[in-house]
Design a protein around this motif. Structure first.
Motif, PDB file in Angstrom:
ATOM      1  N   ASP C 210       0.855  -1.180   0.000  1.00 35.83           N
ATOM      2  CA  ASP C 210       0.000   0.000   0.000  1.00 35.83           C
ATOM      3  C   ASP C 210       0.890   1.228   0.000  1.00 35.83           C
ATOM      4  O   ASP C 210       1.932   1.254   0.664  1.00 35.83           O
ATOM      5  CB  ASP C 210      -0.905  -0.015   1.247  1.00 35.83           C
ATOM      6  CG  ASP C 210      -2.022   1.003   1.099  1.00 35.83           C
ATOM      7  OD1 ASP C 210      -2.263   1.459  -0.039  1.00 35.83           O
ATOM      8  OD2 ASP C 210      -2.646   1.333   2.122  1.00 35.83           O
ATOM      9  N   ASN C 211       0.484   2.232  -0.797  1.00 34.31           N
ATOM     10  CA  ASN C 211       1.182   3.499  -0.773  1.00 34.31           C
ATOM     11  C   ASN C 211       2.681   3.388  -1.066  1.00 34.31           C
ATOM     12  O   ASN C 211       3.498   4.070  -0.450  1.00 34.31           O
ATOM     13  CB  ASN C 211       0.999   4.135   0.612  1.00 34.31           C
ATOM     14  CG  ASN C 211       0.409   5.515   0.446  1.00 34.31           C
ATOM     15  OD1 ASN C 211       0.493   6.096  -0.653  1.00 34.31           O
ATOM     16  ND2 ASN C 211      -0.179   6.023   1.504  1.00 34.31           N
ATOM     17  N   GLY C 212       3.038   2.493  -1.953  1.00 33.11           N
ATOM     18  CA  GLY C 212       4.440   2.384  -2.326  1.00 33.11           C
ATOM     19  C   GLY C 212       5.315   1.678  -1.312  1.00 33.11           C
ATOM     20  O   GLY C 212       6.535   1.844  -1.336  1.00 33.11           O
ATOM     21  N   LEU C 224      -4.989 -12.598   5.169  1.00 32.69           N
ATOM     22  CA  LEU C 224      -6.352 -12.358   4.713  1.00 32.69           C
ATOM     23  C   LEU C 224      -7.330 -12.231   5.890  1.00 32.69           C
ATOM     24  O   LEU C 224      -8.439 -11.764   5.712  1.00 32.69           O
ATOM     25  CB  LEU C 224      -6.803 -13.475   3.760  1.00 32.69           C
ATOM     26  CG  LEU C 224      -6.063 -13.499   2.424  1.00 32.69           C
ATOM     27  CD1 LEU C 224      -6.546 -14.665   1.573  1.00 32.69           C
ATOM     28  CD2 LEU C 224      -6.258 -12.182   1.663  1.00 32.69           C
ATOM     29  N   ASN C 225      -6.889 -12.668   7.054  1.00 36.55           N
ATOM     30  CA  ASN C 225      -7.773 -12.546   8.223  1.00 36.55           C
ATOM     31  C   ASN C 225      -7.216 -11.570   9.244  1.00 36.55           C
ATOM     32  O   ASN C 225      -7.624 -11.558  10.386  1.00 36.55           O
ATOM     33  CB  ASN C 225      -7.962 -13.914   8.873  1.00 36.55           C
ATOM     34  CG  ASN C 225      -8.752 -14.832   7.975  1.00 36.55           C
ATOM     35  OD1 ASN C 225      -9.854 -14.479   7.561  1.00 36.55           O
ATOM     36  ND2 ASN C 225      -8.167 -15.961   7.596  1.00 36.55           N
ATOM     37  N   ASP C 226      -6.256 -10.770   8.813  1.00 37.51           N
ATOM     38  CA  ASP C 226      -5.601  -9.847   9.723  1.00 37.51           C
ATOM     39  C   ASP C 226      -6.525  -8.673  10.044  1.00 37.51           C
ATOM     40  O   ASP C 226      -6.700  -7.757   9.248  1.00 37.51           O
ATOM     41  CB  ASP C 226      -4.307  -9.340   9.069  1.00 37.51           C
ATOM     42  CG  ASP C 226      -3.440  -8.611  10.073  1.00 37.51           C
ATOM     43  OD1 ASP C 226      -3.979  -8.226  11.130  1.00 37.51           O
ATOM     44  OD2 ASP C 226      -2.249  -8.422   9.781  1.00 37.51           O
ATOM     45  N   GLN C 230      -5.684  -1.799   9.564  1.00 37.60           N
ATOM     46  CA  GLN C 230      -6.770  -1.055   8.967  1.00 37.60           C
ATOM     47  C   GLN C 230      -6.725  -1.140   7.434  1.00 37.60           C
ATOM     48  O   GLN C 230      -7.742  -1.357   6.787  1.00 37.60           O
ATOM     49  CB  GLN C 230      -6.677   0.417   9.414  1.00 37.60           C
ATOM     50  CG  GLN C 230      -7.856   1.274   8.994  1.00 37.60           C
ATOM     51  CD  GLN C 230      -9.174   0.671   9.484  1.00 37.60           C
ATOM     52  OE1 GLN C 230      -9.290   0.170  10.612  1.00 37.60           O
ATOM     53  NE2 GLN C 230     -10.177   0.676   8.620  1.00 37.60           N
ATOM     54  N   GLU C 231      -5.505  -1.007   6.855  1.00 40.76           N
ATOM     55  CA  GLU C 231      -5.381  -0.963   5.391  1.00 40.76           C
ATOM     56  C   GLU C 231      -5.875  -2.262   4.774  1.00 40.76           C
ATOM     57  O   GLU C 231      -6.589  -2.260   3.767  1.00 40.76           O
ATOM     58  CB  GLU C 231      -3.917  -0.750   4.949  1.00 40.76           C
ATOM     59  CG  GLU C 231      -3.220   0.450   5.575  1.00 40.76           C
ATOM     60  CD  GLU C 231      -2.434   0.070   6.818  1.00 40.76           C
ATOM     61  OE1 GLU C 231      -2.972  -0.731   7.614  1.00 40.76           O
ATOM     62  OE2 GLU C 231      -1.308   0.553   7.004  1.00 40.76           O
ATOM     63  N   ILE C 232      -5.460  -3.369   5.400  1.00 42.71           N
ATOM     64  CA  ILE C 232      -5.839  -4.663   4.840  1.00 42.71           C
ATOM     65  C   ILE C 232      -7.342  -4.854   4.961  1.00 42.71           C
ATOM     66  O   ILE C 232      -8.009  -5.296   4.020  1.00 42.71           O
ATOM     67  CB  ILE C 232      -5.087  -5.811   5.550  1.00 42.71           C
ATOM     68  CG1 ILE C 232      -3.587  -5.593   5.382  1.00 42.71           C
ATOM     69  CG2 ILE C 232      -5.506  -7.161   4.997  1.00 42.71           C
ATOM     70  CD1 ILE C 232      -2.730  -6.606   6.101  1.00 42.71           C
ATOM     71  N   MET C 233      -7.861  -4.460   6.112  1.00 44.71           N
ATOM     72  CA  MET C 233      -9.304  -4.558   6.342  1.00 44.71           C
ATOM     73  C   MET C 233     -10.078  -3.808   5.263  1.00 44.71           C
ATOM     74  O   MET C 233     -10.998  -4.337   4.651  1.00 44.71           O
ATOM     75  CB  MET C 233      -9.649  -3.929   7.714  1.00 44.71           C
ATOM     76  CG  MET C 233      -9.414  -4.839   8.879  1.00 44.71           C
ATOM     77  SD  MET C 233     -10.656  -6.123   8.962  1.00 44.71           S
ATOM     78  CE  MET C 233     -12.057  -5.111   9.439  1.00 44.71           C
TER      79      MET C 233
END
Lengths: 334, 516, 239
Positions: C210-212, C224-226, C230-233
């Motif tokens: 994310d974001n470079g 995948l269940n992290d 927040q970003e992954i969610m």
């Protein structure tokens, strides 16, 4: 885009203006383009004639004398022309054969041509002689005869025009024919080695000459007068040839179907007058056909005067032109 | 409206005048005397020479253009790149006689690279035709490089393709799609070249069919023969076009990807710089020679002549109206062609485009004279002169408009047809949101090219001799005819500068900014 | 062993304005496919382009078995890349398209010839070698691209959404085949994907970008269940 619209409207308004000022009689003359251009005799002739006739003189400037004749043939009796002005003696027979030209019925008394004028259909307004023009600084000893130009091994290279597309080109073809007769083919074969190129029209060849592509160019005996008078440049001269020079006489004629023949004849009479004739030398760069020698500009008096005038009968040209051109083609392609 | 009404109008515009000419002098074509003309060695020689010189000129111009366009595409950005590309639109605009003078200033006896008498003959013809057509072909071929998918350039890099292999696998397959079209256009231009061939050709050995047509319409006054010769030129050129399309395999798969400009080729930077420099020098030299001559001429005198500005305004109006008509016709033809292309009728599409272009080889003099024959008995020809000049210029411009717009319109169709269908995007909305933004660049080029072309064209205005309507080229010819060679040189450069300005403005305003 | 250290690149727009500075840090094991997931425009494809050498990093290193390949031109890097589309040259047949991977001059030894035949068999493309890409299905076209990558015998395989245009069954089939190949040949494979399901199927480990930046590398199922990140969610939620 609004600016473009403005331009368009302006242009169309300009076009409409030409249709204005009705009421007066309009005399329409078909001629060639360089006659009517700003630098040609057209504007001055128009002004002078309109001052005396209370009419409107309208020139239609076609590409050249040949285009003028084609136009006449295409339009035939529907033509808008009252007069045609600008075909030469190479084309008069063909023009007469259309049956569209009416005898002029005007005295040829004023003419000052080297030979008497006998044509009852066409009146001459100017004439000239074809000649090779050269730069005296580059070519101090030009050939003195056509024979020398053709046969001498150290004769200069030349630029000529194509007889299929240009009047001087055809003039030179006739000149060669007049001098060489049945030997013309052989003469052309010899000359062809010295021809740098054969251009479509006079402008191309003359332009190339001024750029120095060849020391001599086929033009008129009067060409140097332009350089002397307009440019004060005395380097150019026409080579005088012993056999004489082929002559070109430019003529005007009245259209048989015209409804303004009286006005037309008035113009033809005007054409033979001093007023018209004195405009010719420095605008059309030809000899006026009805002006005494002493009234010519000084530069014209020093020009080469041919010892003999060469000219075919116009009917002979009409009969043989095609065959002579194919003879020329064969010789040049060898 | 589809292509067919447009083609019908074109056919009428070409065949109508030709039929009219046939009727002027009756059936003299089949009379015994004329019959010998059709069998003559002269005609045979003219035919062979016309095609031979056109073939050679095209082969040379186009292959050199490929090399130059490739150098352009691979050199990346450099200062004056856009200026040079605009300059490359100009040679075509220069009236033939002026171009001849320019070339003679460079290659003539007193020129910078004197060739002496060798200039006159096939050499001169080729030099002139390359000067006219190489820049045009470069401009028309260059967009091909932009349609190569980005992934292919990356693959080329990764697989370690050298310059030749990139050419073979990436560039040539894309380029050859456009090659028959560009080639046929250049061929037509060379085939109908007239004053240049005659003057630089060195003599009647270098006679093209166009000269024969001119001759039979003028000195010989055999309109029927002219019409038949024009028909012959038309059908022979159509045959050449057909063969070139047949020989050329049309692309297997449509390009449907986004594409980036080709990456800068760092390995051959120097070589490409040399190629670019050589091309620019070659194209610029005659124009610089003209410039020199103009500056020593009576500049102020010529520019202060109101007739010059009147002519310029008239030429510009004629040019822009003709270009608009031309583009409209090209658009309609190309829309039908890309519809056919879309449903995989590729050959039919190619023929449609060709049909629109091929009318170019019927000489304007023939069309003009024929129209004159049709109009003169019924209407006042002077009122019709300008509309006819516009119409003929629009027809002459059509192949250029088709070439400039064709590839882009086809690509747009392939990429966005489905999307537009699904969004129910049609008509004006589709034009506004999809076609216009994506096509404005080629539209700008087409508009600029056709306008400039019409402005530099002597056309048939001299045929009508209408008073008070002098176009810029006609003014130029008048000056030449009146010994005013130095004035003519100034007028010629004015014409060029004016065309460059118009080119700049039209390409800028219509084409929009770079990267749009 | 494959690792990337402080690989920096600044993404700029056409007017040279900085849009996003990037800096990557990453490690991958041989024999398995590392999936790269993350929002659009996060820098996934840029990372692959940096590794392949299509764009030049301003700083940092790329190590393959301890050797830095960062200064090498694209052709000399031990890398093969498979794109989502336009992998094949439309005017060349399947065999030639693959052969280009070995040698663009197409001069092949007998062994190399054989290796192409083998790759065709491996990917189930027997009988297709004279076909043009236009005559193949989307899945077959991608198989050809993978076959070309195989014959190149380079250590690193970069896959940029290679199966995005394919149906689920075809996708699963190709992923399994690819996984087997990577493991057998002990290759280093990085695959950009937008389908968490693909990542789950293909990779033991997945990197989230994310974001470079590489935000995290974890076991795929864990990532995948992290719920902590927040970003992954938000990424997974928005998919």
């Amino acid at each position: 885009m609004s600016r473009i619209t403005q331009v368009l409207i302006t242009v169309f308004c300009l076009l409409q203006l030409t249709n204005a000022s009705a009421g007066k009689q309009t005399l329409t003359i078909y001629t060639y383009d360089s006659f009517t251009s700003d630098w040609g005799p057209g504007p001055q002739v128009k002004k002078a004639f309109e001052e005396q006739c209370d009419c409107i003189l309208e020139f239609v400037g076609l590409e050249d004398g040949v285009a003028l004749l084609s136009r006449l043939k295409l339009e035939a009796t529907n033509t808008k022309a009252d007069l045609i002005l600008g075909i030469d003696t190479n084309l008069t027979a063909e023009a007469r054969a259309t049956g569209l030209i009416e005898p002029h019925q005007i005295s040829t008394g004023p003419t000052t041509l080297p030979t008497d004028w006998k044509d009852t259909y066409f009146l001459p307004y100017d004439y000239g002689y074809f000649a090779f023009v050269y730069n005296k600084e580059i070519l101090p000893n030009p050939p003195t005869s056509l024979k020398e130009l053709v046969e001498s091994t150290d004769a200069p290279e030349i630029l000529i025009q194509d007889p299929r597309t240009s009047t001087p080109g055809l003039g030179f073809l006739l000149w060669m024919k007049k001098v060489y007769g049945d030997e013309a083919h052989k003469a052309w074969v010899k000359l062809s080695k010295r021809v740098v190129t054969v251009s479509k029209g006079w402008s191309e060849a003359y332009g190339l000459f001024l750029k120095g592509e060849a020391p001599m160019v086929l033009s008129y005996t009067t060409s140097p007068a332009y350089h002397i008078i307009a440019e004060e440049d005395k380097r150019f001269a026409a080579a005088s040839f012993e056999e004489g020079h082929y002559q070109q006489i430019e003529v005007a004629g009245l259209i048989a179907s015209s409804k303004k023949k009286a006005l037309g004849r008035e113009f033809l009479t005007f054409m033979m007058s001093e007023k018209f004739q004195s405009i010719i030398p420095t605008t059309n760069w030809m000899y006026p056909a009805a002006l005494e020698q002493d009234q010519l500009p000084a530069a014209f008096k020093d020009l080469v005067k041919p010892g003999h005038t060469l000219l075919f009968k116009d009917t002979d040209i009409a009969k043989n032109r095609k065959q002579w051109i194919s003879e020329w083609l064969e010789a040049m392609a060898e | 409206m589809s292509a067919y009404p447009v083609l019908a109008i074109l056919a009428f515009m070409v065949l109508g005048p030709m039929m009219a000419l046939l009727t002027v002098t009756g059936v003299s074509v089949i009379e015994s005397e004329s019959l010998s003309f059709w069998k003559s060695a002269y005609l045979r020689r003219v035919l062979i020479f016309s095609f031979w010189q056109a073939f050679l000129s095209t082969a040379l111009s186009v292959s050199l253009a490929i090399i130059v366009a490739r150098a352009f595409a691979r050199y990346g950005c450099f200062p004056f790149r856009n200026l040079i590309l605009k300059l490359f639109g100009l040679p075509l605009v220069i009236p033939a006689v002026v171009a001849v003078f320019g070339l003679v200033s460079v290659f003539g006896t007193g020129g910078w690279i004197p060739l002496g008498r060798d200039l006159y003959g096939l050499n001169g013809i080729l030099l002139a035709h390359i000067f006219f057509n190489l820049p045009l072909a470069v401009r028309l071929l260059l967009p091909a490089w932009k349609s190569i998918p980005e992934q292919h350039w990356k693959l080329g890099q990764q697989l370690g393709m050298n310059s030749w292999q990139q050419w073979k696998y990436l560039e040539w397959p894309t380029l050859r799609e456009n090659l028959p079209g560009v080639g046929v256009l250049v061929f037509m231009l060379c085939l109908t070249s007239f004053a240049v061939v005659l003057t630089l050709g060195g003599g009647p050995k270098s006679t093209t069919l166009e000269v024969a047509i001119y001759q039979s319409l003028r000195f010989d006054f055999e309109p029927a023969q002219a019409a038949v010769l024009a028909a012959l030129q038309l059908s022979l050129c159509a045959t050449v076009a057909l063969i070139s399309f047949r020989l050329q395999k049309l692309p297997e798969v449509e390009i449907t990807s986004t594409a980036l400009q080709c990456p800068v080729d760092t390995n051959t930077l120097k070589l490409n710089a040399v190629i670019l420099l050589a091309a620019v020098v070659y194209v610029a030299m005659p124009m610089i020679a003209m410039l020199f001559e103009a500056f020593t001429g009576p500049v102020r005198q010529v520019l202060s002549n109101p007739a010059l500005w009147r002519s310029a305004a008239l030429s510009l109006s004629i040019g822009m109206i003709a270009a608009t008509l031309s583009i409209l016709a090209a658009w309609l033809i190309l829309r039908s062609a890309s519809d056919l292309y879309y449903i995989k009728r590729k050959h039919k599409a190619a023929y449609l485009e060709m049909a629109g272009s091929i009318v170019y080889v019927v000489p304007p003099l023939v069309i003009g004279t024929g129209l004159f024959v049709l109009i003169a008995p019924r209407f006042n020809v002077f009122d019709w002169a300008i509309p006819i000049v516009i119409l003929i210029n629009a027809m002459t411009g059509l192949p250029f408009a088709i070439r400039a717009l064709g590839p882009a319109m086809r690509q747009n169709k392939m990429r966005y047809q489905r999307l537009c269908e699904s969004l129910n995007l049609d008509g004006w909305n589709r034009f506004k949101t999809v076609d216009w933004p994506l096509l404005r660049k080629p539209l700008g080029l087409a508009m600029a090219l056709v306008t400039a072309l019409a402005m530099g064209d002597l056309g048939v205005i001299a045929l009508f001799g209408t008073p008070e309507t002098t176009t810029l080229p006609l003014l130029l010819y008048q000056q030449l005819g009146a010994y005013l060679m130095s004035e003519a040189a100034v007028t010629a450069v004015f014409l060029l500068g004016f065309c460059l300005l118009v080119f700049w403005l039209l390409e800028g305003i219509i084409g929009g900014r770079e990267n749009v | 062993m494959f690792s990337i250290r402080q690989l920096c690149f600044t993404y700029t727009d056409t007017e040279n304005n900085t849009v996003m500075p990037m800096s990557f840090e990453l490690q991958a094991e041989r024999g398995e496919i590392l999936s790269l997931i993350g929002p659009s425009g996060s820098g996934k494809t840029s990372l692959l382009n940096l590794i392949a050498g299509f764009i030049q990093a301003s700083a940092g290193q790329i190590f393959v078995d301890g050797e830095d390949i960062q200064q090498l031109p694209p052709a000399q890097r031990p890398v093969s890349m498979v794109f989502q589309s336009h992998n094949l040259f439309p005017h060349l047949d399947v065999f030639t398209n693959i052969a280009l991977g070995i040698n663009p001059s197409l001069k092949l030894s007998v062994d190399e010839h054989q290796s192409i035949e083998d790759a065709l068999v491996t990917l189930g493309l027997e009988g297709f070698k004279k076909r043009k890409p236009g005559q193949l299905s989307g899945g077959q076209q991608q198989r050809v691209a993978i076959a070309r990558a195989l014959v190149r015998e380079h250590d690193i395989l970069l896959l940029d959404e290679p199966f995005a245009a394919l149906g689920p069954a075809m996708r699963a089939e190709l992923i399994m085949a690819l996984k087997e190949l990577v493991s057998r040949r002990k290759m280093i494979a990085l695959m950009v994907s937008h389908q968490p399901a693909d990542a789950l199927l293909a990779s033991k480990h997945t990197a989230f970008i994310d974001n470079g930046q590489v935000i995290s590398i974890q076991k795929t199922s864990e990532l995948l269940n992290d719920r902590k990140r927040q970003e992954i969610m938000s990424y997974l939620g928005s998919e």
